[in-house]
Design an enzyme around this catalytic site. Structure first.
Site, mmCIF file in Angstrom:
data_model
loop_
_atom_site.group_PDB
_atom_site.id
_atom_site.type_symbol
_atom_site.label_atom_id
_atom_site.label_comp_id
_atom_site.label_asym_id
_atom_site.label_seq_id
_atom_site.Cartn_x
_atom_site.Cartn_y
_atom_site.Cartn_z
ATOM 1 N N HIS A 175 12.652 -55.869 -26.260
ATOM 2 C CA HIS A 175 12.789 -54.865 -25.203
ATOM 3 C C HIS A 175 14.269 -54.610 -24.937
ATOM 4 O O HIS A 175 15.106 -55.497 -25.151
ATOM 5 C CB HIS A 175 12.102 -55.340 -23.924
ATOM 6 C CG HIS A 175 10.638 -55.597 -24.089
ATOM 7 N ND1 HIS A 175 9.688 -54.606 -23.986
ATOM 8 C CD2 HIS A 175 9.965 -56.739 -24.375
ATOM 9 C CE1 HIS A 175 8.494 -55.125 -24.196
ATOM 10 N NE2 HIS A 175 8.629 -56.421 -24.425
ATOM 11 N N ARG B 53 22.921 -70.958 -36.814
ATOM 12 C CA ARG B 53 24.122 -70.791 -37.627
ATOM 13 C C ARG B 53 23.941 -71.567 -38.930
ATOM 14 O O ARG B 53 23.187 -72.542 -38.971
ATOM 15 C CB ARG B 53 25.368 -71.294 -36.884
ATOM 16 C CG ARG B 53 25.749 -70.428 -35.693
ATOM 17 C CD ARG B 53 26.958 -70.988 -34.959
ATOM 18 N NE ARG B 53 27.492 -70.042 -33.986
ATOM 19 C CZ ARG B 53 27.012 -69.867 -32.764
ATOM 20 N NH1 ARG B 53 25.985 -70.594 -32.365
ATOM 21 N NH2 ARG B 53 27.547 -68.990 -31.946
#
Length: 213
Positions: free
Chosen positions: A123, A188
Site C-alpha cells: 500500500h 543484506r
C-alpha cells in the site's frame, strides 16, 4: 463502464504496478476468485495427513500451475492461489502465506521453512492514498534451488536468484543475486556461496559476548 471494462482496467493497473482497488462494484469476479482460493486452501488445511491423493488434487485445482512431487504442509494461506506457479520438487513447511494478487513464480527444488510470507502487494505510504484501500502489486520470482528460512518475508517485485539462501526472520526488500546468502531486516548479502560450501559439517552456535551489544 461495464463490469468487463472495470475488471479489465483493474487488471491493467495491476500489470502496470499502478494503484488500484479490488473491491468496487463491477469486480465481483475478482471477489469470487479470492473466495474460491480461500475455500480450496481451507479444504486443504482440513485434509488428513495420510490423504496424499486428496491433497494433490486440491493443490492442482488451487494453484495456477503445479509441478511434480510438490509437498506443502498445512496450514497454507492464499489471497487467490491461482496466481501462484510452482515448479518440481518444491517443499513448503507449515504456515506458508501467499499474498498472490498477481503472479508468484516458484522454481524447481525450492524449500520453504515454516511461516514464510510472500507478498506481491503493498500500500502507498501517504494515508490519503490509502483511504479507499488502494494497493499496488508486482510479481515475485523465486528461482531454482532457493532455500528460504523460517519467518522470512519476501516483498513485492523481488527476485531471489538461483541457489540463494535467505536467513530466518529476514525481510527481503531488494533483488537477491544468484548463489548468495542474504539475511537481516532489511536483508543484506552476507556472502557468496562457493565450492567450499560443498564441504559441510555442523557448526554449533557461538556464544554471545559483550562485544555483540
Amino acid at each position: 463502464m461495464t463490469i468487463d471494462d472495470r475488471e479489465r482496467e483493474v487488471r491493467r493497473r495491476i500489470a502496470a504496478h499502478e494503484l488500484y482497488t479490488d473491491h468496487a462494484p463491477g469486480l465481483e469476479r475478482l471477489e469470487e476468485e479470492r473466495i474460491r482460493g480461500k475455500e480450496l486452501a481451507d479444504a486443504y488445511n482440513r485434509t488428513a495427513p495420510r490423504d496424499q491423493p486428496g491433497r494433490a488434487d486440491i493443490l492442482r485445482e488451487l494453484f495456477g500451475t503445479l509441478g511434480e512431487r510438490v509437498w506443502v504442509e498445512p496450514p497454507l494461506h492464499v489471497a487467490y492461489g491461482n496466481y501462484t506457479h510452482l515448479g518440481d520438487d518444491v517443499y513448503a513447511n507449515f504456515g506458508l502465506t501467499l499474498v498472490d494478487d498477481t503472479d508468484v513464480f516458484i522454481g524447481n527444488r525450492v524449500m520453504f521453512a515454516p511461516h514464510v510470507t510472500i507478498t506481491t502487494t503493498g500500500h502507498p505510504v501517504h494515508p490519503e492514498l490509502r483511504t479507499d484501500g488502494s494497493q499496488f502489486s508486482a510479481p515475485v520470482h523465486i528461482e531454482d534451488d532457493v532455500w528460504i528460512g523460517t519467518g522470512a518475508t519476501i516483498l513485492p517485485g523481488v527476485t531471489i536468484g538461483r541457489g540463494s539462501v535467505i536467513g530466518a526472520g529476514s525481510i527481503v526488500t531488494a533483488n537477491v543475486p544468484p548463489m548468495t546468502v542474504a539475511a537481516g531486516t532489511p536483508a543484506r548479502i552476507l556472502r557468496t556461496i562457493t565450492d567450499a560450501d560443498r564441504e559441510w559439517t555442523y557448526r554449533p552456535p557461538r556464544t554471545l559476548t559483550a562485544d555483540d551489544i
